[in-house]
Design a protein around this motif. Structure first.
Motif, PDB file in Angstrom:
ATOM      1  N   MET A  13      -2.601 -30.320  -5.128  1.00  0.00           N
ATOM      2  CA  MET A  13      -1.834 -28.939  -4.806  1.00  0.00           C
ATOM      3  C   MET A  13      -2.367 -28.166  -4.133  1.00  0.00           C
ATOM      4  N   LYS A  14      -3.773 -27.957  -4.137  1.00  0.00           N
ATOM      5  CA  LYS A  14      -4.539 -27.063  -3.396  1.00  0.00           C
ATOM      6  C   LYS A  14      -4.936 -27.544  -1.953  1.00  0.00           C
ATOM      7  N   LYS A  15      -4.610 -28.889  -1.743  1.00  0.00           N
ATOM      8  CA  LYS A  15      -4.580 -29.303  -0.340  1.00  0.00           C
ATOM      9  C   LYS A  15      -3.368 -28.917   0.401  1.00  0.00           C
ATOM     10  N   LYS A  16      -2.064 -28.996  -0.349  1.00  0.00           N
ATOM     11  CA  LYS A  16      -0.861 -28.755   0.272  1.00  0.00           C
ATOM     12  C   LYS A  16      -0.661 -27.278   0.597  1.00  0.00           C
ATOM     13  N   THR A  17      -1.311 -26.308  -0.047  1.00  0.00           N
ATOM     14  CA  THR A  17      -1.285 -24.924   0.114  1.00  0.00           C
ATOM     15  C   THR A  17      -2.211 -24.526   1.493  1.00  0.00           C
ATOM     16  N   THR A  18      -3.374 -25.196   1.331  1.00  0.00           N
ATOM     17  CA  THR A  18      -4.371 -25.083   2.207  1.00  0.00           C
ATOM     18  C   THR A  18      -3.644 -25.499   3.790  1.00  0.00           C
ATOM     19  N   LEU A  19      -2.994 -26.883   3.635  1.00  0.00           N
ATOM     20  CA  LEU A  19      -2.321 -27.185   4.963  1.00  0.00           C
ATOM     21  C   LEU A  19      -1.244 -26.372   5.500  1.00  0.00           C
ATOM     22  N   LEU A  20      -0.287 -25.859   4.443  1.00  0.00           N
ATOM     23  CA  LEU A  20       0.813 -25.130   4.685  1.00  0.00           C
ATOM     24  C   LEU A  20       0.309 -23.811   5.217  1.00  0.00           C
ATOM     25  N   GLY A  21      -0.715 -23.234   4.952  1.00  0.00           N
ATOM     26  CA  GLY A  21      -1.429 -21.952   5.560  1.00  0.00           C
ATOM     27  C   GLY A  21      -1.821 -22.186   6.639  1.00  0.00           C
ATOM     28  N   LEU A  22      -2.568 -23.377   6.823  1.00  0.00           N
ATOM     29  CA  LEU A  22      -3.219 -23.708   8.181  1.00  0.00           C
ATOM     30  C   LEU A  22      -1.663 -23.801   9.602  1.00  0.00           C
ATOM     31  N   LEU A  23      -0.830 -24.483   8.961  1.00  0.00           N
ATOM     32  CA  LEU A  23       0.387 -24.639   9.734  1.00  0.00           C
ATOM     33  C   LEU A  23       0.931 -23.219  10.197  1.00  0.00           C
ATOM     34  N   ALA A  24       1.025 -22.351   9.142  1.00  0.00           N
ATOM     35  CA  ALA A  24       1.553 -21.220   9.282  1.00  0.00           C
ATOM     36  C   ALA A  24       0.902 -20.187  10.213  1.00  0.00           C
ATOM     37  N   ALA A  25      -0.489 -20.275  10.003  1.00  0.00           N
ATOM     38  CA  ALA A  25      -1.568 -19.467  11.153  1.00  0.00           C
ATOM     39  C   ALA A  25      -1.455 -20.198  12.395  1.00  0.00           C
ATOM     40  N   THR A  26      -1.280 -21.753  12.578  1.00  0.00           N
ATOM     41  CA  THR A  26      -1.095 -22.153  14.088  1.00  0.00           C
ATOM     42  C   THR A  26       0.200 -21.781  14.540  1.00  0.00           C
ATOM     43  N   LEU A  27       1.484 -21.734  13.813  1.00  0.00           N
ATOM     44  CA  LEU A  27       2.643 -21.188  14.099  1.00  0.00           C
ATOM     45  C   LEU A  27       2.598 -19.678  14.731  1.00  0.00           C
ATOM     46  N   LEU A  28       1.987 -18.947  13.882  1.00  0.00           N
ATOM     47  CA  LEU A  28       1.856 -17.488  14.481  1.00  0.00           C
ATOM     48  C   LEU A  28       1.008 -17.367  15.561  1.00  0.00           C
ATOM     49  N   LEU A  29       0.151 -18.034  15.694  1.00  0.00           N
ATOM     50  CA  LEU A  29      -1.014 -17.803  16.950  1.00  0.00           C
ATOM     51  C   LEU A  29      -0.354 -18.527  18.211  1.00  0.00           C
ATOM     52  N   SER A  30       0.653 -19.368  18.006  1.00  0.00           N
ATOM     53  CA  SER A  30       1.472 -19.949  19.234  1.00  0.00           C
ATOM     54  C   SER A  30       2.273 -18.868  19.517  1.00  0.00           C
ATOM     55  N   THR A  31       3.080 -18.564  19.050  1.00  0.00           N
ATOM     56  CA  THR A  31       4.263 -17.543  19.087  1.00  0.00           C
ATOM     57  C   THR A  31       3.308 -16.279  19.778  1.00  0.00           C
ATOM     58  N   LEU A  32       2.435 -15.810  19.146  1.00  0.00           N
ATOM     59  CA  LEU A  32       1.905 -14.687  19.852  1.00  0.00           C
ATOM     60  C   LEU A  32       1.135 -15.065  21.301  1.00  0.00           C
ATOM     61  N   PHE A  33       0.762 -16.106  21.487  1.00  0.00           N
ATOM     62  CA  PHE A  33       0.243 -16.609  22.905  1.00  0.00           C
ATOM     63  C   PHE A  33       1.676 -16.664  23.681  1.00  0.00           C
ATOM     64  N   ILE A  34       2.603 -17.212  23.272  1.00  0.00           N
ATOM     65  CA  ILE A  34       3.697 -17.401  24.262  1.00  0.00           C
ATOM     66  C   ILE A  34       4.401 -15.863  24.472  1.00  0.00           C
ATOM     67  N   PHE A  35       4.354 -15.167  23.752  1.00  0.00           N
ATOM     68  CA  PHE A  35       5.037 -13.717  24.103  1.00  0.00           C
ATOM     69  C   PHE A  35       3.950 -12.991  24.781  1.00  0.00           C
ATOM     70  N   GLU A  36       2.544 -13.066  24.549  1.00  0.00           N
ATOM     71  CA  GLU A  36       1.586 -12.316  25.289  1.00  0.00           C
ATOM     72  C   GLU A  36       1.542 -12.734  26.812  1.00  0.00           C
ATOM     73  N   TYR A  37       1.454 -13.984  26.928  1.00  0.00           N
ATOM     74  CA  TYR A  37       0.925 -14.420  28.259  1.00  0.00           C
ATOM     75  C   TYR A  37       2.099 -15.111  29.030  1.00  0.00           C
ATOM     76  N   LEU A  38       3.093 -15.694  28.417  1.00  0.00           N
ATOM     77  CA  LEU A  38       4.034 -16.321  29.104  1.00  0.00           C
ATOM     78  C   LEU A  38       5.532 -15.777  29.207  1.00  0.00           C
ATOM     79  N   VAL A  39       5.768 -14.753  28.807  1.00  0.00           N
ATOM     80  CA  VAL A  39       6.949 -14.138  28.827  1.00  0.00           C
ATOM     81  C   VAL A  39       6.692 -12.793  29.772  1.00  0.00           C
ATOM     82  N   PRO A  40       7.085 -12.548  30.763  1.00  0.00           N
ATOM     83  CA  PRO A  40       6.926 -11.328  31.494  1.00  0.00           C
ATOM     84  C   PRO A  40       7.345 -10.059  30.906  1.00  0.00           C
ATOM     85  N   ASP A  41       6.396  -9.229  30.983  1.00  0.00           N
ATOM     86  CA  ASP A  41       6.763  -7.863  30.514  1.00  0.00           C
ATOM     87  C   ASP A  41       6.897  -6.874  31.421  1.00  0.00           C
TER      88      ASP A  41
END
Length: 114
Positions: free
Chosen positions: A1-29
């Motif tokens: 159960m602890k491995k699933k929670t850690t994996l899910l947290g890691l996946l959420a963090a990766t998704l958040l960082l990817s979204t921030l990268f896209i909006f900060e650097y790839l979308v013109p402001d």
């Protein structure tokens, strides 16, 4: 159960960082960049500062409404004298993109030829 929670947290963090990268650097402001039309009258002054090597221009530029202003901007590439360009200038006065145009919009053409 602890491995699933850690994996899910890691996946959420990766998704958040990817979204921030896209909006900060790839979308013109639009708040930090402005587009202008310019007929280059000068040849540009070679500039080398820190890691930047390019050219400094001070030209009369026109926005899409035909309003003119004097602007100093930097370009990594040399912009040909007596040519017309549409340039996108960031808030740090660096040309982020440019396109050679065959003619300026009608509301700018007359003013640029003066």
């Amino acid at each position: 159960m602890k491995k699933k929670t850690t994996l899910l947290g890691l996946l959420a963090a990766t998704l958040l960082l990817s979204t921030l990268f896209i909006f900060e650097y790839l979308v013109p402001d639009n708040q930090t960049a402005s587009s202008y039309f310019v007929k280059m009258k000068s040849n540009g002054e070679p500039v080398k500062k820190n890691q930047f090597k390019g050219y400094k221009y001070t030209e009369t530029v026109y926005n899409s409404k035909g309003q003119s202003s004097k602007l100093s901007f930097y370009s990594e590439k040399k912009l040909a004298q007596n040519e017309r360009f549409k340039i996108i200038v960031n808030s740090n006065h660096l040309v982020s993109n440019y396109k050679k145009v065959t003619s300026l919009p009608k509301n700018v053409q007359y003013l640029a030829e003066k």
